[in-house]
Design an enzyme around this catalytic site. Structure first.
Site, PDB file in Angstrom:
ATOM      1  CB  THR A 238     -10.837  -4.164  -5.120  1.00  0.00           C
ATOM      2  OG1 THR A 238     -11.352  -4.226  -3.785  1.00  0.00           O
ATOM      3  CG2 THR A 238     -11.889  -3.499  -5.984  1.00  0.00           C
TER       4      THR A 238
ATOM      5  NE  ARG B  85      -4.060  -1.818   2.188  1.00  0.00           N
ATOM      6  CZ  ARG B  85      -5.046  -1.989   1.318  1.00  0.00           C
ATOM      7  NH1 ARG B  85      -5.204  -1.134   0.315  1.00  0.00           N
ATOM      8  NH2 ARG B  85      -5.882  -3.003   1.430  1.00  0.00           N
TER       9      ARG B  85
ATOM     10  NE  ARG C 157     -19.378 -17.985  21.701  1.00  0.00           N
ATOM     11  CZ  ARG C 157     -20.012 -17.895  22.862  1.00  0.00           C
ATOM     12  NH1 ARG C 157     -20.785 -16.848  23.117  1.00  0.00           N
ATOM     13  NH2 ARG C 157     -19.899 -18.847  23.773  1.00  0.00           N
TER      14      ARG C 157
ATOM     15  NE  ARG D  28      -6.331  -8.480   0.567  1.00  0.00           N
ATOM     16  CZ  ARG D  28      -5.884  -7.565   1.434  1.00  0.00           C
ATOM     17  NH1 ARG D  28      -6.741  -6.712   1.977  1.00  0.00           N
ATOM     18  NH2 ARG D  28      -4.617  -7.480   1.737  1.00  0.00           N
TER      19      ARG D  28
ATOM     20  CG  ASP E 127     -13.163  -3.729  -0.803  1.00  0.00           C
ATOM     21  OD1 ASP E 127     -13.256  -4.828  -0.221  1.00  0.00           O
ATOM     22  OD2 ASP E 127     -12.415  -2.814  -0.418  1.00  0.00           O
TER      23      ASP E 127
HETATM   24  O1  F6P Z   1      -9.415  -3.215  -0.374  1.00  0.00           O
HETATM   25  C1  F6P Z   1      -9.473  -4.546  -0.062  1.00  0.00           C
HETATM   26  C2  F6P Z   1      -9.521  -4.770   1.426  1.00  0.00           C
HETATM   27  O2  F6P Z   1      -9.468  -6.145   1.653  1.00  0.00           O
HETATM   28  C3  F6P Z   1     -10.698  -4.134   2.145  1.00  0.00           C
HETATM   29  O3  F6P Z   1     -11.872  -4.887   2.052  1.00  0.00           O
HETATM   30  C4  F6P Z   1     -10.178  -4.045   3.555  1.00  0.00           C
HETATM   31  O4  F6P Z   1     -10.863  -3.035   4.257  1.00  0.00           O
HETATM   32  C5  F6P Z   1      -8.737  -3.712   3.343  1.00  0.00           C
HETATM   33  O5  F6P Z   1      -8.400  -4.178   2.065  1.00  0.00           O
HETATM   34  C6  F6P Z   1      -7.793  -4.315   4.359  1.00  0.00           C
HETATM   35  O6  F6P Z   1      -6.508  -3.860   4.069  1.00  0.00           O
HETATM   36  P1  F6P Z   1      -5.164  -4.426   4.662  1.00  0.00           P
HETATM   37  O7  F6P Z   1      -4.900  -5.759   4.053  1.00  0.00           O
HETATM   38  O8  F6P Z   1      -4.135  -3.428   4.272  1.00  0.00           O
HETATM   39  O9  F6P Z   1      -5.358  -4.552   6.140  1.00  0.00           O
END
Ligand code: F6P
Length: 361
Positions: A138, A78, A279, A288, A140
């Protein structure tokens, strides 16, 4: 004839389908231009590699056998867009450094595989005069201008599997099981997997929830004889009161109150309000991981081929997209910096509501 030098990088959070896209681009370029006329240059770890000139000429064999492989063979990192034009302690002018690498690597173009942040930097580089093509990845599914991003459908399958598994344990223990699904800004993944997994309540950022309404719907379900319930909550969910606040104020209020996540807070409130043991399950980065689904392999391959088409036409400054079901492209400047949100009135939300799913609204 000089070889066409095509740079590729993967940036931001990884997802299934990155390697399939890299392969699609490379193979389509080899077909189109002749493998002897193309050199794919792999930039390591996204824009970090571009800033620091960490790149290598890749061997054509590296693009075989990666269709099914999760993650990214190029590595990713990132590199926040908002800091791109800011000179930090290391005194590096990042934009200049990226342009220098592009020049030093003698690139004819650069393909950036990534999400919203990646697209913003891609647009910046395009405006700086580099030949850029974006490819939308992504889990998302929140990139503006494309019906779908690669990685999304695999994550929907994974999240659905998680919800399926929660059903049996929730039923055995007569509990409410709340699953927190990734998606900070947009609720696509929670919405799709919630419907596919048969969640009873779906909570997404686009529809701020009223806690009492969530409790009421779960109590009603219990009173009707249902012994367990499943609640799918998007990571970035917030309630109706928080909806009045700015993002930073919301975060501060939660911090001050010792609230870790909306899901944890809602679970405690639901347990208290319904009297039913509740829970939380957080699959997190598992969403991912893994091999891309058949859908994503096909989508990634189609996107890769389209990128090669654009290179052949010297058409740069675009992001490949699926537009109303057909492969196409958008100008980077038209999509960068915008988020594709779930429309609370869309047919998916309506379908879920039509079978009695509560969104807490
Ligand atoms: O953008 C993809 C994503 O998996 C989002 O759903 C999540 O909020 C974010 O990345 C988490 O990011 P990282 O892997 O940097 O913690």
């Amino acid at each position: 004839m000089a070889k066409k030098r095509i740079g590729i990088l993967t940036s931001g959070g990884d997802c299934p389908g990155l390697n399939a896209t890299i392969r699609g681009v490379a193979k389509a370029c080899f077909e189109r231009f002749g493998s002897e006329n193309v050199q794919i240059v792999g930039i390591q770890n996204g824009y970090y590699g571009l800033i620091n000139n960490i790149a290598r000429d890749m061997d054509n064999s590296e693009f075989s056998g990666i269709l099914t492989q999760g993650g990214t063979i190029l590595g990713t990192k990132r590199q926040p867009f908002k800091m791109m034009s800011v000179i930090e302690e290391d005194n590096v002018d990042k934009v200049k450094a990226m342009k220098d690498t592009y020049k030093a690597q003698k690139l004819d173009c650069l393909l950036t595989l990534g999400g919203n942040g990646t697209h913003k930097t891609a647009n910046l580089l395009s405006e700086e005069g580099l030949n850029i093509i974006g490819l939308p990845k992504t889990i998302d599914n929140d990139i503006f201008g494309t019906d779908v991003t690669f990685g999304f459908h695999t994550a929907v399958d994974t999240a659905t599997d998680v919800i399926d598994r929660l059903h049996t344990t929730a039923a055995s223990h007569s509990r409410i099981l709340m699953v927190e699904i990734m998606g900070n800004k947009a609720g696509w993944l929670t919405l799709y997997s919630g419907i596919a997994g048969g969640a009873d309540v779906i909570i997404i950022p686009e529809i701020p929830y009223d806690t009492q309404k969530v409790i009421d719907s779960l109590s009603k379900r219990s009173a009707s004889g249902k012994t367990f319930s499943i609640v799918a909550v998007a990571e970035g969910a917030f309630d109706v009161e928080e909806a009045q606040l700015k993002k930073k104020e919301r975060a501060k209020r939660r911090l001050d109150a010792g609230i870790t996540t909306a899901t944890a807070r809602l679970a405690a409130q639901v347990q208290k309000g319904t009297g039913i043991e509740t829970r939380v399950c957080t699959p997190g980065h598992m969403l991912r991981g893994g091999s891309p689904s058949a859908y994503d392999r096909i989508l990634a391959t189609k996107f890769g081929v389209r990128a090669a088409d654009l290179i052949a036409k010297d058409k740069f400054g675009y992001s490949v997209a699926m537009i109303n079901g057909a492969i196409g492209e958008n100008k980077l400047k038209d999509v960068a910096g915008k988020t594709k949100f779930v429309d609370p009135e869309c047919s998916y939300v309506k379908t879920a509501k039509d079978i009695g799913v509560s969104f807490g609204d």
